[in-house]
Design a protein around this motif. Structure first.
Motif, short mmCIF file in Angstrom:
data_model
loop_
_atom_site.label_atom_id
_atom_site.label_comp_id
_atom_site.label_asym_id
_atom_site.label_seq_id
_atom_site.Cartn_x
_atom_site.Cartn_y
_atom_site.Cartn_z
N GLU A 1 -25.34 10.13 30.13
CA GLU A 1 -25.88 8.91 30.35
C GLU A 1 -26.18 7.95 29.46
OE1 GLU A 1 -29.31 7.25 33.55
OE2 GLU A 1 -28.76 9.59 33.44
N GLU A 2 -26.97 8.59 28.39
CA GLU A 2 -27.55 7.81 27.27
C GLU A 2 -26.40 7.22 26.24
OE1 GLU A 2 -30.66 9.64 25.40
OE2 GLU A 2 -32.25 9.34 27.25
N ASP A 3 -25.42 8.26 26.05
CA ASP A 3 -24.40 7.80 25.10
C ASP A 3 -23.37 7.20 25.64
OD1 ASP A 3 -26.10 9.43 23.39
OD2 ASP A 3 -24.86 10.99 23.16
N ASN B 1 -21.86 5.36 39.13
CA ASN B 1 -21.18 4.36 39.80
C ASN B 1 -19.94 5.35 40.42
OD1 ASN B 1 -19.00 2.58 40.52
ND2 ASN B 1 -18.98 1.37 38.63
N ARG B 2 -19.85 5.14 41.66
CA ARG B 2 -18.71 6.16 42.60
C ARG B 2 -17.32 5.65 42.10
NH1 ARG B 2 -19.62 4.98 48.73
NH2 ARG B 2 -18.98 3.00 48.68
N ASN B 3 -17.23 4.50 41.72
CA ASN B 3 -15.79 3.79 41.46
C ASN B 3 -15.39 3.99 39.82
OD1 ASN B 3 -15.55 2.91 43.93
ND2 ASN B 3 -16.89 1.09 43.43
N THR B 4 -16.18 4.63 38.98
CA THR B 4 -15.82 5.03 37.67
C THR B 4 -14.84 6.02 37.56
OG1 THR B 4 -17.98 4.48 36.94
CG2 THR B 4 -16.51 5.73 35.38
N LYS B 5 -13.67 5.63 37.01
CA LYS B 5 -12.39 6.59 37.00
C LYS B 5 -12.71 7.65 35.73
CE LYS B 5 -9.13 3.76 39.26
NZ LYS B 5 -9.82 2.81 40.08
N ILE B 6 -12.34 8.88 36.10
CA ILE B 6 -12.76 9.88 35.21
C ILE B 6 -11.39 10.74 34.80
CG2 ILE B 6 -13.94 12.21 34.55
CD1 ILE B 6 -16.17 11.41 36.69
N HIS C 1 -21.40 0.97 30.75
CA HIS C 1 -20.87 0.65 31.89
C HIS C 1 -19.42 0.60 32.09
CE1 HIS C 1 -25.04 -0.64 32.82
NE2 HIS C 1 -25.08 -1.42 31.80
N PRO C 2 -18.74 1.79 31.53
CA PRO C 2 -17.36 1.97 31.37
C PRO C 2 -16.97 1.99 32.69
CG PRO C 2 -18.29 4.07 30.98
CD PRO C 2 -19.38 3.14 31.03
N GLU C 3 -15.57 1.54 32.95
CA GLU C 3 -14.67 1.69 34.14
C GLU C 3 -14.07 2.84 34.15
OE1 GLU C 3 -11.94 -1.79 34.34
OE2 GLU C 3 -13.36 -3.29 34.26
#
Length: 241
Positions: free
Chosen positions: A109-111, A153-158, A116-118
């Motif tokens: 979270e902190e790093d 952010n549930r839309n963040t692509k992993i 706020h990456p997509e």
């Protein structure tokens, strides 16, 4: 500096004691490393200093479209290589040599997410298995990492990169089992993709790192620049969307 310190406090001769297929093997379910004194040294001398550098850099750049997070294999994907593989893209590296799923979970979270990456690209797990961590523990940590990212952010692509082959037999035995788990997670979880690299980085008829990817310094865990070219080739179609 970080990788040198990690190597100096990790007993490479202990791989034989991390054989998941040995009938006397007992997995390790505690925090940190089996050698607690060396783990504390690693945290103090390597892990925390890198995180301070990340905090300073994050305060300057504010945002990044893509963040890579993970262990030394991510750490060694240096900015010059990233710029070559992902030209014109906002890509930030937040890998730390020696990182495990539990330590990545505590810092992501902190790093990383603070930018706020997509898209978040993760490669992690090898160091857990060097320590003989219980497979279920590593899997649950990975699920918690995904959950933490999507809670922001549930839309963040992993993108989960398969842990690649090495030249360490004990790792090459257990890592494919973990990669199967990563693949299954991606198949059943929204906005999660699995990036297969094991198959293309191993020898054709052997579950070990292909000669073309071996680093010239005798390193048995990491791969050379050609490996990152392969990573780039596999990831570009996803990161350019």
């Amino acid at each position: 500096m970080v990788l040198a310190l990690v190597s100096s406090v990790t007993d490479c001769k202990s791989y034989s004691k991390r054989d998941y297929f040995d009938t006397s093997f007992k997995c390790f379910a505690e925090p940190g490393w089996r050698d607690d004194s060396n783990f504390k040294k690693y945290i103090e001398k390597a892990w925390l200093p890198m995180r301070l550098l990340f905090a300073e850099d994050n305060a300057k750049i504010k945002r990044s479209d893509v963040v890579f997070a993970g262990d030394s294999l991510v750490h060694l994907f240096v900015p010059e290589l990233m710029a070559k593989e992902f030209p014109g893209q906002s890509v930030t590296n937040r890998g730390i040599g020696g990182d495990m799923t539990e330590t990545l979970l505590s810092r992501i979270e902190e790093d990383a997410l603070i930018l706020h990456p997509e898209k978040v690209v993760i490669e992690i797990g090898g160091n857990d298995f060097i320590q003989g961590k219980c497979l279920s523990l590593v899997q649950n940590n990975l699920l918690s990492i995904i959950q933490k990212i999507h809670s922001k952010n549930r839309n963040t692509k992993i993108f989960l990169i398969a842990v690649p082959p090495t030249r360490v037999k004990e790792l090459n035995q257990i890592v494919p089992v973990f990669n199967l788990f990563l693949n299954q997670v991606a198949r059943t979880t929204n906005n999660v993709e699995y990036i297969e690299v094991w198959d293309m980085m191993r020898k054709v008829d052997s579950p070990t790192l292909s000669d073309e990817f071996i680093r010239p310094n005798g390193d048995s865990l990491h791969f050379n620049e050609k490996g990152y070219e392969l990573w780039g080739k596999k990831l570009r179609p996803y990161l350019q969307k």
